[in-house]
Design an enzyme around this catalytic site. Structure first.
Site, mmCIF file in Angstrom:
data_model
loop_
_atom_site.group_PDB
_atom_site.id
_atom_site.type_symbol
_atom_site.label_atom_id
_atom_site.label_comp_id
_atom_site.label_asym_id
_atom_site.label_seq_id
_atom_site.Cartn_x
_atom_site.Cartn_y
_atom_site.Cartn_z
ATOM 1 N N GLU A 52 0.811 -1.226 0.000
ATOM 2 C CA GLU A 52 0.000 0.000 0.000
ATOM 3 C C GLU A 52 0.841 1.272 0.000
ATOM 4 O O GLU A 52 0.396 2.314 -0.487
ATOM 5 C CB GLU A 52 -0.967 0.015 1.187
ATOM 6 N N PHE A 114 -11.155 -7.066 14.578
ATOM 7 C CA PHE A 114 -10.147 -7.530 13.630
ATOM 8 C C PHE A 114 -9.844 -6.442 12.585
ATOM 9 O O PHE A 114 -10.748 -5.906 11.957
ATOM 10 C CB PHE A 114 -10.642 -8.809 12.935
ATOM 11 N N LYS A 164 -17.302 -0.532 6.776
ATOM 12 C CA LYS A 164 -17.739 -1.498 5.786
ATOM 13 C C LYS A 164 -19.259 -1.509 5.594
ATOM 14 O O LYS A 164 -19.753 -1.603 4.467
ATOM 15 C CB LYS A 164 -17.255 -2.898 6.196
ATOM 16 N N MET A 486 24.502 8.626 1.500
ATOM 17 C CA MET A 486 24.332 9.900 2.195
ATOM 18 C C MET A 486 24.650 9.753 3.678
ATOM 19 O O MET A 486 25.236 10.647 4.293
ATOM 20 C CB MET A 486 22.910 10.429 1.976
HETATM 21 C C1 LIG Z 1 12.609 5.514 4.767
HETATM 22 C C2 LIG Z 1 13.908 6.164 5.077
HETATM 23 N N1 LIG Z 1 14.740 5.608 5.976
HETATM 24 C C3 LIG Z 1 15.930 6.195 6.249
HETATM 25 C C4 LIG Z 1 16.309 7.340 5.635
HETATM 26 C C5 LIG Z 1 17.641 8.005 5.965
HETATM 27 N N2 LIG Z 1 18.505 8.031 4.764
HETATM 28 C C6 LIG Z 1 18.644 9.135 4.000
HETATM 29 S S1 LIG Z 1 19.636 8.889 2.685
HETATM 30 C C7 LIG Z 1 19.924 7.310 3.128
HETATM 31 C C8 LIG Z 1 20.819 6.429 2.285
HETATM 32 C C9 LIG Z 1 20.197 6.093 0.977
HETATM 33 O O1 LIG Z 1 20.960 5.105 0.344
HETATM 34 P P1 LIG Z 1 20.848 4.880 -1.210
HETATM 35 O O2 LIG Z 1 19.429 4.764 -1.602
HETATM 36 O O3 LIG Z 1 21.738 3.746 -1.601
HETATM 37 O O4 LIG Z 1 21.345 6.240 -1.805
HETATM 38 P P2 LIG Z 1 22.827 6.872 -1.845
HETATM 39 O O5 LIG Z 1 22.887 7.910 -0.784
HETATM 40 O O6 LIG Z 1 23.796 5.767 -1.618
HETATM 41 O O7 LIG Z 1 22.922 7.470 -3.208
HETATM 42 C C10 LIG Z 1 19.262 6.995 4.300
HETATM 43 C C11 LIG Z 1 19.339 5.686 4.988
HETATM 44 C C12 LIG Z 1 15.386 7.904 4.722
HETATM 45 N N3 LIG Z 1 15.632 9.057 4.098
HETATM 46 N N4 LIG Z 1 14.219 7.272 4.435
#
Ligand SMILES: Cc1ncc(C[n+]2csc(CCOP(=O)(O)OP(=O)(O)O)c2C)c(N)n1
Ligand SMILES: [Mg+2]
Lengths: 579, 160
Positions: A52, A114, A164, A486
């Site tokens: 979802e 439920f 519902k 990041m």
């Molecule tokens: C749902 C969620 N969980 C955690 C984060 C924190 N967060 C921001 S950037 C990132 C890393 C993202 O990794 P990737 O998709 O491989 O991108 P990259 O930075 O390596 O290009 C995280 C964990 C977030 N933004 N969203």
């Protein structure tokens, strides 16, 4: 004669009468009557997702790319809670959306029955408004109100929770869809106050170092044409937030690039040194201002926004103008035109000098990609540049969250509004693929590219299955740095390289994974393959292609504002090099 | 600064939760809150008091106004207004204390509305300050229990 319909049928008819093309959803007990009503018609296409959350992001992508509310249908309990992240994502970025959630039968509400959750309660802080329907005779008017609220004023998501029993096929009610809606408690702003607009025009004409700073509101408010006209008329420099990219052409000379945390050297410096900021549909987010007390120390601020609560929330402004961006800008242009022709030579000279100063910052070329001569390793920036070059820059581009998102924003200019689609406010990993799917549904013949990372894509990877079902030929560009890049960048900069759980161990074979869903896949590991393989991948129309690009795992996104306590001119420019 | 915010909203289930939720979400505080239907029963009047800086109050009122169910909102503290609060307080009233309690009650123009051999139940209306003053005037340990209604108020002019 007035038609007699069941509650479920009334809901579907109301959606039809509202002009809804697609409903993104997933069935379950509490919405079975509604699904049966869907089955018996063919005006609305239902898109069956695999989770979802993805339904909400699809609806969101649909909305961002068309301006029309996206519609979601989920069941009670886990269906509803799975939708929450997507609703919050839409709310943060002011995206019109209507989410219909099933609820347990009226007499069971409050008994921990439920699959019962208090959806109105859980979603309250992340919606523009919500309704719990009490009677089938309220369905049509509620749908009308929901769409009206979602798309007018500052747009946002609206939840309609329907027990519902109210959609039961055995009870019939007269159906009539209201033509119009008037709500005494809700009257969104339209034209701005003329006196304020006049004051703003005077300030603009008297300024010496002006900057136009625009945000997502210009796109949501369909003010791009007026923005372009006004900016060209004035000849002022213009910058944009992450959310506003494309409202003003990214390849235009007057455009300084994005501002803020990962904004360009020239945009951030122009903001810091300017004497006047014209903020339009932007909200002075902490990702823009850096330390608020050091934000634009020499500037007066004009702020145009549809939402009174956005005015002086984070930064106190001098001239607020509450109104719809297209109408306010049209009026501004009307007043500016004669003034601009009367501009004195001295005024013109001051603007020339301001541009000279800005061009000095521009000459730093802050986005230059620095690479080792003999290395074949692909820099993520180069991958984005190659995508831009090969696609001609006209595709819809969605993205996830992380370094790849910033590289996409910085290295792929957008010349049109609604082409750049990303979760700026909530920063939701997992947004990119389902959002791209919503865009592709809305624009079947357009090229849709999702620039993602190996971390983010795995948060909604199951939607590759939905893509096969509906034949969505999205091009997924996975900037695979084998890390939560990041997070890792911050750990490099603030935690002496202690990579606490920012690795992506045991990555799947993305090519094999895509193929197992019936899609095509390519893996690119060295620079010489980059353009030819991308060329081939992007030419495969109507097929989903997953391009897994191994990029330099040590790369950082720059510029980056220095925090805490920095101003907008305090930036890291490269590893270890700051202003 | 203490503010009295008075708003008219749709008399619908969920409207109150939205107002209260907003204060929690945005980290604003509510000191008192009263709500009841008005002469037009489709409307509720909600009065709340909060302590906040001017900029915070500006945000609070804007955010409240943004709620779809809120129809009008006034900050009563901006102009001349009347405010009243009701207090019911059950007091220990034994022996010599009993006469003293009665005297204090009279001084504050409060009413004793229920009596037992050892207690008085006192009703007092007035500004919150007056209620506070009464509480200061009686011995702390004489209070058995109390209930305050929170502030209600209206602007002092002929219009709505
Ligand atoms: C749902 C969620 N969980 C955690 C984060 C924190 N967060 C921001 S950037 C990132 C890393 C993202 O990794 P990737 O998709 O491989 O991108 P990259 O930075 O390596 O290009 C995280 C964990 C977030 N933004 N969203
Ligand atoms: Mg990564």
């Amino acid at each position: 004669m007035v038609e007699q319909l069941s509650g479920g049928e009334i809901l579907i008819r109301a959606l039809q009468d509202e002009g809804v093309e697609y409903v993104f959803g997933y069935p379950g007990g509490a919405v079975l009557h509604i699904y049966d009503a869907l089955f018996k018609q063919n005006r609305i296409q239902h898109v069956l997702v695999r989770h979802e959350q993805a339904a909400t992001h699809m609806a969101d992508g649909y909305a961002r790319s068309t301006g029309q509310p996206g519609v979601v249908l989920v069941t009670s309990g886990p269906g509803a809670t799975n939708a929450i992240t997507g609703i919050a994502t839409a709310c943060m970025d002011s995206i019109p959306m209507v989410v219909i959630s099933g609820q347990v039968m009226s007499h069971l509400i409050g008994t921990d029955s439920f699959q019962e959750t208090d959806m109105v309660g859980i979603s309250r802080p992340i919606v523009k408004h919500s309704f719990l329907i009490k009677s089938a005779t309220d369905i049509a008017i509620t749908v009308k109100k929901a769409f009206y609220i979602a798309r007018t004023g500052r747009p946002g998501p609206v939840v309609i929770d329907i027990p519902k029993d109210i959609t039961s096929p055995t009870d019939l009610y007269p159906y009539q869809y209201p033509d119009q809606i008037v709500m005494r408690s809700y009257t969104p702003a339209s034209t701005g106050p003329p006196e304020q607009i006049r004051l703003a025009v005077n300030l603009l004409m008297g300024s010496e170092r002006p900057v136009i700073y625009t945000g997502g509101g210009v796109i949501q408010g369909n003010g791009s044409a007026q923005l372009i006209q006004m900016t060209r008329l004035l000849g002022f420099p213009i910058t944009s937030t992450l959310m506003g990219l494309g409202a003003y052409p990214g390849t235009d000379e007057q455009f300084l690039g994005m501002l803020g945390m990962h904004g360009t050297f020239e945009a951030n410096n122009a903001m810091h040194h300017c004497d006047l900021v014209l903020a339009i549909g932007a909200r002075f987010d902490d990702r823009v201002t850096n330390t608020v007390s050091k934000f634009c120390p020499y500037a007066k601020i004009i702020h145009i926004d549809i939402d009174p609560a956005a005015i002086s929330k984070n930064v106190v402004v001098d001239i607020p103008i509450i109104g719809a961006v297209d109408l306010v800008l049209t009026e501004m242009i009307r007043l500016l035109e004669p003034e601009v022709t009367r501009r004195s030579d001295e005024q013109k000279q001051l603007l020339v000098e301001w541009w000279e100063q800005i061009n000095g910052w521009r000459n730093q070329d802050c986005l230059r990609v620095i690479r080792q001569e003999d290395s074949k390793i692909i820099k993520p920036q180069e991958a984005v540049q190659a995508v831009y070059k090969i696609s001609g820059g006209t595709a819809y581009v969605t993205s996830d969250v992380g370094q790849h998102q910033m590289f996409a924003a910085l290295y792929h200019p957008f010349d049109e509004p609604r082409k750049w689609i990303n979760s700026g406010g909530l920063g939701t990993m997992g947004f990119g693929l389902p959002a791209a799917m919503g865009v592709q549904m809305a624009h079947p013949d357009a090229r849709v590219i999702c620039i993602t990372g190996e971390g983010s894509i795995q948060m909604n990877i199951q939607e590759l299955s939905t893509c096969s079902q509906y034949g969505l030929g999205i091009k997924i560009i996975n900037l695979n740095n084998q890390a939560l890049g990041m997070v890792k960048q911050w750990q490099d900069m603030q935690y002496e390289g202690r990579y606490s759980h920012s690795y992506m161990d045991s990555l799947p074979d993305f090519v094999g994974l895509a193929e197992s869903y019936g899609h095509a896949g390519f893996k690119i590991t060295s620079l010489d393959e980059l353009e030819p393989v991308l060329e081939e991948a992007l030419s495969m129309d109507n097929r989903l292609v997953f391009v897994d690009i191994l990029v330099d795992p040590m790369e950082h996104v720059y510029p980056m504002l220095v925090a805490p306590n920095g101003s907008m001119r305090d930036m890291w420019l490269r590893k270890g090099v700051r202003t | 600064m203490r503010r009295i915010i008075s708003l008219l909203m749709e008399n619908e289930a969920g409207a109150l939760a939205r107002v209260v939720g907003l204060f929690a979400q945005r980290n604003y505080n509510i000191e008192t809150l009263t709500v009841a239907p008005t002469e037009d029963e489709t409307l509720s009047r909600l009065t709340l008091t909060t302590s906040a800086s001017d900029t915070q109050v500006e945000q609070i009122t804007k955010q409240l106004n943004k709620l779809i169910e809120v129809i009008t909102l006034v900050d009563l503290t901006d102009g001349e207004h009347i405010e009243r609060e009701l207090m019911l307080i059950k007091l220990q009233a034994n022996g010599a204390q009993r006469a003293e309690m009665k005297r204090t009650t009279d001084i504050f123009r409060a009413q004793i509305i229920d009596v037992t051999q050892t207690t008085y139940l006192v009703q007092l209306t007035g500004s919150s300050e007056k209620l506070d003053a009464f509480l200061r005037a009686i011995p702390r340990d004489s209070v058995i229990e109390m209930a305050r209604s929170g502030v209600s108020g209206l602007a002092r002019n002929g219009t709505k």
